[in-house]
Design a protein around this motif. Structure first.
Motif, PDB file in Angstrom:
ATOM      1  N   MET A  44       0.848  -1.205   0.000  1.00  0.00           N
ATOM      2  CA  MET A  44       0.000   0.000   0.000  1.00  0.00           C
ATOM      3  C   MET A  44       0.882   1.253   0.000  1.00  0.00           C
ATOM      4  N   ASN A  45       0.579   2.177  -0.943  1.00  0.00           N
ATOM      5  CA  ASN A  45       1.342   3.408  -1.008  1.00  0.00           C
ATOM      6  C   ASN A  45       1.017   4.297   0.182  1.00  0.00           C
ATOM      7  N   LYS A  46       1.995   5.088   0.566  1.00  0.00           N
ATOM      8  CA  LYS A  46       1.766   6.009   1.666  1.00  0.00           C
ATOM      9  C   LYS A  46       0.745   7.057   1.237  1.00  0.00           C
ATOM     10  N   PRO A  47      -0.268   7.307   2.063  1.00  0.00           N
ATOM     11  CA  PRO A  47      -1.277   8.320   1.702  1.00  0.00           C
ATOM     12  C   PRO A  47      -0.733   9.737   1.858  1.00  0.00           C
ATOM     13  N   THR A  48      -1.200  10.618   1.011  1.00  0.00           N
ATOM     14  CA  THR A  48      -0.879  12.040   1.144  1.00  0.00           C
ATOM     15  C   THR A  48      -1.875  12.667   2.114  1.00  0.00           C
ATOM     16  N   LEU A  49      -1.341  13.240   3.168  1.00  0.00           N
ATOM     17  CA  LEU A  49      -2.178  13.842   4.213  1.00  0.00           C
ATOM     18  C   LEU A  49      -2.217  15.354   4.061  1.00  0.00           C
ATOM     19  N   CYS A  50      -3.395  15.926   4.251  1.00  0.00           N
ATOM     20  CA  CYS A  50      -3.537  17.383   4.314  1.00  0.00           C
ATOM     21  C   CYS A  50      -4.182  17.740   5.649  1.00  0.00           C
ATOM     22  N   ILE A  51      -3.477  18.533   6.438  1.00  0.00           N
ATOM     23  CA  ILE A  51      -4.019  19.017   7.704  1.00  0.00           C
ATOM     24  C   ILE A  51      -4.692  20.360   7.424  1.00  0.00           C
ATOM     25  N   VAL A  52      -6.004  20.414   7.602  1.00  0.00           N
ATOM     26  CA  VAL A  52      -6.795  21.608   7.282  1.00  0.00           C
ATOM     27  C   VAL A  52      -7.055  22.400   8.558  1.00  0.00           C
ATOM     28  N   ILE A  53      -6.670  23.679   8.540  1.00  0.00           N
ATOM     29  CA  ILE A  53      -6.750  24.502   9.746  1.00  0.00           C
ATOM     30  C   ILE A  53      -7.431  25.828   9.433  1.00  0.00           C
ATOM     31  N   PRO A  54      -8.720  25.985   9.802  1.00  0.00           N
ATOM     32  CA  PRO A  54      -9.389  27.283   9.608  1.00  0.00           C
ATOM     33  C   PRO A  54      -8.848  28.316  10.591  1.00  0.00           C
ATOM     34  N   CYS A  55      -8.715  29.546  10.128  1.00  0.00           N
ATOM     35  CA  CYS A  55      -8.139  30.614  10.963  1.00  0.00           C
ATOM     36  C   CYS A  55      -8.973  31.882  10.837  1.00  0.00           C
ATOM     37  N   TYR A  56      -9.244  32.499  11.974  1.00  0.00           N
ATOM     38  CA  TYR A  56      -9.928  33.792  11.977  1.00  0.00           C
ATOM     39  C   TYR A  56      -9.301  34.666  13.054  1.00  0.00           C
ATOM     40  N   ASN A  57      -8.597  35.729  12.629  1.00  0.00           N
ATOM     41  CA  ASN A  57      -7.929  36.655  13.542  1.00  0.00           C
ATOM     42  C   ASN A  57      -7.037  35.903  14.542  1.00  0.00           C
ATOM     43  N   GLU A  58      -6.114  35.145  14.011  1.00  0.00           N
ATOM     44  CA  GLU A  58      -5.232  34.309  14.846  1.00  0.00           C
ATOM     45  C   GLU A  58      -3.765  34.723  14.729  1.00  0.00           C
ATOM     46  N   GLU A  59      -3.501  36.023  14.594  1.00  0.00           N
ATOM     47  CA  GLU A  59      -2.121  36.473  14.445  1.00  0.00           C
ATOM     48  C   GLU A  59      -1.269  36.180  15.679  1.00  0.00           C
ATOM     49  N   GLU A  60      -1.895  36.092  16.850  1.00  0.00           N
ATOM     50  CA  GLU A  60      -1.156  35.770  18.066  1.00  0.00           C
ATOM     51  C   GLU A  60      -0.849  34.281  18.170  1.00  0.00           C
ATOM     52  N   VAL A  61      -1.725  33.467  17.591  1.00  0.00           N
ATOM     53  CA  VAL A  61      -1.631  32.019  17.760  1.00  0.00           C
ATOM     54  C   VAL A  61      -0.759  31.356  16.701  1.00  0.00           C
ATOM     55  N   LEU A  62      -0.892  31.764  15.456  1.00  0.00           N
ATOM     56  CA  LEU A  62      -0.235  31.070  14.345  1.00  0.00           C
ATOM     57  C   LEU A  62       1.277  30.886  14.509  1.00  0.00           C
ATOM     58  N   PRO A  63       2.021  31.934  14.900  1.00  0.00           N
ATOM     59  CA  PRO A  63       3.466  31.737  15.051  1.00  0.00           C
ATOM     60  C   PRO A  63       3.826  30.682  16.105  1.00  0.00           C
ATOM     61  N   LEU A  64       2.907  30.416  17.030  1.00  0.00           N
ATOM     62  CA  LEU A  64       3.174  29.442  18.089  1.00  0.00           C
ATOM     63  C   LEU A  64       2.758  28.029  17.701  1.00  0.00           C
ATOM     64  N   THR A  65       1.632  27.905  17.011  1.00  0.00           N
ATOM     65  CA  THR A  65       1.106  26.565  16.712  1.00  0.00           C
ATOM     66  C   THR A  65       1.561  26.012  15.367  1.00  0.00           C
ATOM     67  N   ALA A  66       1.847  26.871  14.399  1.00  0.00           N
ATOM     68  CA  ALA A  66       2.272  26.382  13.078  1.00  0.00           C
ATOM     69  C   ALA A  66       3.501  25.463  13.172  1.00  0.00           C
ATOM     70  N   PRO A  67       4.532  25.822  13.951  1.00  0.00           N
ATOM     71  CA  PRO A  67       5.678  24.898  14.084  1.00  0.00           C
ATOM     72  C   PRO A  67       5.289  23.557  14.694  1.00  0.00           C
ATOM     73  N   ARG A  68       4.301  23.550  15.577  1.00  0.00           N
ATOM     74  CA  ARG A  68       3.849  22.296  16.189  1.00  0.00           C
ATOM     75  C   ARG A  68       3.184  21.398  15.153  1.00  0.00           C
ATOM     76  N   PHE A  69       2.367  22.004  14.295  1.00  0.00           N
ATOM     77  CA  PHE A  69       1.718  21.222  13.239  1.00  0.00           C
ATOM     78  C   PHE A  69       2.767  20.642  12.287  1.00  0.00           C
ATOM     79  N   LYS A  70       3.762  21.452  11.949  1.00  0.00           N
ATOM     80  CA  LYS A  70       4.815  20.972  11.060  1.00  0.00           C
ATOM     81  C   LYS A  70       5.596  19.844  11.714  1.00  0.00           C
ATOM     82  N   GLU A  71       5.908  19.986  12.985  1.00  0.00           N
ATOM     83  CA  GLU A  71       6.643  18.952  13.710  1.00  0.00           C
ATOM     84  C   GLU A  71       5.868  17.632  13.725  1.00  0.00           C
ATOM     85  N   GLU A  72       4.559  17.710  13.943  1.00  0.00           N
ATOM     86  CA  GLU A  72       3.738  16.500  13.956  1.00  0.00           C
ATOM     87  C   GLU A  72       3.679  15.855  12.575  1.00  0.00           C
TER      88      GLU A  72
END
Length: 323
Positions: free
Chosen positions: A1-29
């Protein structure tokens, strides 16, 4: 079985304070999942900017320019969490085999994605992220959330208790979800209607890493109304049942009034008359209001307006098609 391509979908609304903190965590995972051999190397993280009025979209554009693992789309205006999430899910169908949706505030346990992907590899098309407890919530938040799920259940709407929008969906579930054309969205109730093999993953929910919640009680109530009127006709049936009950009581009252009048014991009763009129009037107004909610939503559905419009992408259409 081929490895599946995963897309992590993240809706954002006025999250300028949060994104710099959580984006690296999503990438790490995501890199962790790739290192385990669970997902393909071309897997992505897709941010959906829901018409933010702060620097959220600028941050998404900057991250996408610096790292190919990040992608972003921006809606033409604010359409609400459910529409933004659906926009991301429909967009990622072009380049993924499986998607995981999650909020960007860091409250949902990102490490639960490991178990979600394993469940998918074992044959599940839908994996729900379910909170194991609500001990970290305030009394009001915990009570209102429990009331929300009980109300949904009581109205006949099929939902997963303590599940929000943290879930894994396979490509074929996304394809079938695309056939649901509702304008008034309640994805927590729509996904179970799709069917296919499903399971749940339990996790502890954390405190928001920064900023404040954009989902107050008013939006929760609006979401509940969408869920009930989009997926259940039980309120209409309750009105009908109430109408029969009131009519029966009124009929008995008429018989009683005739008997009393014949016996000559009738006395003009202003208070009782006003009470009856107010009661019947209140029932009628309540019934008209609920029926009006349904008529209004039928009106919106009949227009067939787009549920979202994508204004910008951090990648071009050719790149999207190639994937």
């Amino acid at each position: 079985m081929n490895k599946p391509t995963l897309c992590i979908v993240i809706p954002c609304y006025n999250e300028e304070e949060v994104l710099p903190l959580t984006a690296p965590r999503f990438k790490e995972e995501l890199e962790h999942l790739q290192s385990l051999g669970y997902v393909a190397d071309d897997s992505h993280i897709l941010f959906v900017n829901d018409g933010s009025s702060d620097a959220t979209w600028n941050i998404i554009q900057s991250m996408s320019a610096q790292d190919g693992m990040f992608r972003g789309i921006s809606l033409s205006r604010n359409r609400g969490h459910q529409n933004a999430l659906l926009a991301g899910l429909m967009e990622c169908r072009a380049f993924c085999d499986v998607s995981i949706s999650i909020d960007c505030d860091g409250q949902d346990d990102i490490s639960a994605m490991d178990e979600m992907v394993r469940a998918y590899l074992d044959g599940c098309d839908v994996v729900y992220g379910v909170r194991s407890s609500r001990e970290t919530d305030t009394f009001f938040k915990r009570t209102s959330a429990q009331a929300f799920y009980k109300l949904m259940s009581g109205m006949g709407v099929e939902t997963v208790y303590n599940h929000a929008d943290y879930r894994l969906l396979s490509r074929r579930v996304l394809d079938e979800l695309a056939n649901f054309k509702e304008v008034n969205l309640f994805l927590r109730g729509m996904v179970p209607l799709v069917g296919f093999k499903s399971t749940s993953v339990y996790y502890e929910r954390h405190e928001r890493v920064a900023g404040h919640s954009h989902y107050p009680l008013s939006k929760m109530l609006a979401l509940a109304m969408n869920g009930i009127t989009s997926l259940s006709v039980k309120p209409i049936r309750l009105i009908t049942a109430l109408g029969f009950i009131v009519s029966f009581i009124s009929f008995i009252g008429v018989i009683w009034a005739i008997v009393v009048s014949i016996m000559g014991n009738s006395v003009a009763g202003w208070a009782s008359m006003v009470s009856i009129v107010c009661f019947i009037g209140g029932i009628q107004l309540l019934g008209i209001g609920i029926v009006g909610e349904y008529v209004g939503r039928i009106y919106l559905e009949s227009k067939h307006r787009p549920r979202f419009i994508i204004g910008e992408r951090t990648y071009d259409e050719g790149e999207r098609a190639e994937d």
